[in-house]
Design an enzyme around this catalytic site. Structure first.
Site, mmCIF file in Angstrom:
data_model
loop_
_atom_site.group_PDB
_atom_site.id
_atom_site.type_symbol
_atom_site.label_atom_id
_atom_site.label_comp_id
_atom_site.label_asym_id
_atom_site.label_seq_id
_atom_site.Cartn_x
_atom_site.Cartn_y
_atom_site.Cartn_z
ATOM 1 N N ASP A 1 34.734 -38.393 -59.446
ATOM 2 C CA ASP A 1 34.483 -37.279 -60.359
ATOM 3 C C ASP A 1 35.002 -37.618 -61.748
ATOM 4 O O ASP A 1 35.946 -38.405 -61.885
ATOM 5 C CB ASP A 1 35.162 -35.996 -59.862
ATOM 6 C CG ASP A 1 34.521 -34.770 -60.513
ATOM 7 O OD1 ASP A 1 33.462 -34.334 -60.046
ATOM 8 O OD2 ASP A 1 35.058 -34.287 -61.532
ATOM 9 N N TYR B 1 36.828 -29.610 -70.804
ATOM 10 C CA TYR B 1 37.380 -29.141 -69.524
ATOM 11 C C TYR B 1 38.879 -28.902 -69.615
ATOM 12 O O TYR B 1 39.412 -27.934 -69.087
ATOM 13 C CB TYR B 1 37.128 -30.174 -68.415
ATOM 14 C CG TYR B 1 35.835 -29.931 -67.674
ATOM 15 C CD1 TYR B 1 35.662 -28.799 -66.881
ATOM 16 C CD2 TYR B 1 34.785 -30.836 -67.758
ATOM 17 C CE1 TYR B 1 34.473 -28.575 -66.198
ATOM 18 C CE2 TYR B 1 33.592 -30.612 -67.083
ATOM 19 C CZ TYR B 1 33.441 -29.484 -66.307
ATOM 20 O OH TYR B 1 32.272 -29.256 -65.647
ATOM 21 N N ARG C 1 24.073 -37.173 -58.840
ATOM 22 C CA ARG C 1 24.477 -36.368 -57.667
ATOM 23 C C ARG C 1 23.637 -36.700 -56.438
ATOM 24 O O ARG C 1 23.326 -35.811 -55.641
ATOM 25 C CB ARG C 1 24.373 -34.867 -57.941
ATOM 26 C CG ARG C 1 25.428 -34.309 -58.856
ATOM 27 C CD ARG C 1 26.765 -34.125 -58.141
ATOM 28 N NE ARG C 1 27.829 -34.036 -59.126
ATOM 29 C CZ ARG C 1 28.252 -32.900 -59.656
ATOM 30 N NH1 ARG C 1 27.759 -31.774 -59.269
ATOM 31 N NH2 ARG C 1 29.196 -32.910 -60.565
ATOM 32 N N ARG D 1 25.935 -32.113 -51.841
ATOM 33 C CA ARG D 1 25.888 -31.113 -50.771
ATOM 34 C C ARG D 1 24.492 -30.829 -50.230
ATOM 35 O O ARG D 1 24.347 -30.135 -49.233
ATOM 36 C CB ARG D 1 26.541 -29.817 -51.263
ATOM 37 C CG ARG D 1 28.048 -29.924 -51.347
ATOM 38 C CD ARG D 1 28.645 -28.777 -52.129
ATOM 39 N NE ARG D 1 28.281 -28.888 -53.534
ATOM 40 C CZ ARG D 1 28.692 -28.044 -54.491
ATOM 41 N NH1 ARG D 1 29.434 -27.020 -54.179
ATOM 42 N NH2 ARG D 1 28.334 -28.228 -55.743
ATOM 43 N N ARG E 1 32.492 -33.710 -45.644
ATOM 44 C CA ARG E 1 33.423 -33.092 -46.593
ATOM 45 C C ARG E 1 34.112 -31.845 -46.022
ATOM 46 O O ARG E 1 35.140 -31.414 -46.555
ATOM 47 C CB ARG E 1 32.669 -32.684 -47.876
ATOM 48 C CG ARG E 1 32.271 -33.827 -48.782
ATOM 49 C CD ARG E 1 33.237 -34.056 -49.942
ATOM 50 N NE ARG E 1 33.503 -32.849 -50.706
ATOM 51 C CZ ARG E 1 34.601 -32.108 -50.627
ATOM 52 N NH1 ARG E 1 35.571 -32.465 -49.840
ATOM 53 N NH2 ARG E 1 34.746 -31.009 -51.363
#
Ligand code: CP3
Length: 357
Positions: free
Chosen positions: A76, A154, A27, A31, A40
């Site tokens: 992703d 998921y 990562r 952010r 973004r």
């Protein structure tokens, strides 16, 4: 769609000699960077993933700030369930969400039986080729995929979960259907990773982020065989073409499996922070390189403390066969300066250690 990367003559070989231990962060495009948030803002997450130009820009952002020794393509792991025909949305404040998760084995029929990986995921290949060109050989570019069990969980949970009880229910109640789904995912992942290498990826990381919830018995049945199969098939296929690419396996919270993982055809075993560097070395017996494993939360410490923690970590792992990283991703509220301090500390301490050898 076939996307093939052709290296320009002037590009240097990625395996260049470094005077320090290489370092990157999971990562690292995220952010915690203001430029990432600005870029973004107002854009849908998966639309961003589908734009090669956007992925390229986001991959390069952390490299402009810090001395990272590798880039990881912005994308992703959930693009694979999408390629299999599932709807996945990134909901602000909630994370990834599947409006119609798999509930029972019959739901497997909803999945595309034969995925055209080039058509469905060609946008990732394009992003890799574009980014590889833009990096101009300065650092290697890492491609990645989620591992079968993590993707399966998921697809059944429909999003994040603490217990993963819906997905684990399948393992106890529908073992055959579980193996069917894991096999389907494995086939797509192998083709996807090979496509990434053809597009220009110089290393591959496979994320088994939900390994910890399995425990050793289920890990050996539902994760390890598929992780092995992926590495073996990717490596065999590349070998036939006279190629090889380093492969990293990161099975989070699966410290009980480090011996097995070190003998599963991967070149590097990624470690979370719950395992001591020295014992990881002893248990893997120098057979593989190791990657990791500073607690990401150590980035909340003052810079001098980060430097001390890094020094201890380097002493534990040694400077050979080692890639410094965090034990998981950088969190959104982390101070970019401390990420920089982590990278600098790895370079500085490892340079001194190497000089003494
Ligand atoms: O810099 C990099 O590491 C490369 C890009 C990358 C992303 N996701 C971008 C991303 C990588 C390698 C991933 C892998 C990924 N995605 C994993 C495996 C690694 C891990 O964390 O264990 C998993 C489990 C996912 C699924 C996923 N995607 C989650 C749980 C989230 C977080 C949701 C949230 O709101 O916190 C995402 C979203 C995501 N993927 C972000 C980024 C930078 C943050 C959301 C955003 O940019 O808007």
């Amino acid at each position: 769609m076939t996307v093939t990367y052709c290296a320009p003559k002037e590009e240097s070989h990625p395996c260049v000699y470094l005077p320090h231990v290489p370092v990157w962060c999971m990562r690292q495009a995220g952010r915690y960077l203001t430029e990432f948030r600005e870029f973004r803002a107002g854009k849908d997450f998966f639309e961003t993933c589908q734009s090669p130009e956007a992925c390229c820009e986001l991959t390069l952002q952390p490299l402009r700030r810090f001395g990272f020794d590798a880039a990881i393509i912005f994308s992703d792991i959930l693009v694979i369930p999408q390629a299999l025909g599932m709807d996945v949305q990134m909901v602000a404040g909630k994370g990834p969400t599947f409006p119609e998760p798999l509930k029972e084995p019959e739901d497997l029929q909803r999945l595309t039986a034969k995925v055209d990986v080039g058509k469905e995921l060609g946008y990732v290949f394009k992003a890799i080729t574009l980014t590889r060109h833009k990096i101009e050989g300065k650092v290697p570019l890492i491609g990645f995929s989620g591992a079968p069990w993590t993707l399966m969980s998921y697809m059944i949970e429909g999003g994040g979960s603490n217990t993963h009880s819906k997905a684990k229910r399948w393992l106890y109640r529908h073992p055959e259907a579980s193996h069917m789904l894991l096999t389907m995912l494995t086939d797509v992942i192998v083709e996807y990773l090979l496509g990434q290498v053809a597009a220009g990826a110089q290393a591959l990381q496979v994320f088994e982020s939900h390994a910890g919830i399995l425990g050793p018995v289920h890990f050996n049945e539902y994760s390890l065989p598929y992780l092995r199969d992926i590495a073996r098939r990717v490596k065999d296929e590349l070998k036939e073409a006279g190629q090889d690419v380093p492969m990293i396996v990161f099975a989070k919270d699966a410290h009980y499996a480090v011996e097995d993982l070190s003998q599963s055809h991967y070149d590097v075993v990624g470690l979370d922070w719950t395992i001591d560097p020295q014992s990881a070395r002893e248990r893997t017996g120098g057979k593989v390189s190791l990657q990791g494993n500073m607690d990401p939360c150590a980035l909340y410490a003052p810079k001098e403390r980060i430097s001390d923690i890094v020094k201890k970590m380097l002493e534990g792992f040694g400077t050979r066969g080692y890639i410094a990283n965090l034990g998981h991703g950088v969190y959104p509220d982390m101070d970019p300066e401390n990420v920089g301090a982590f990278v600098e500390a790895v370079h500085q301490h490892s340079k001194q250690m190497i000089k003494k050898i």
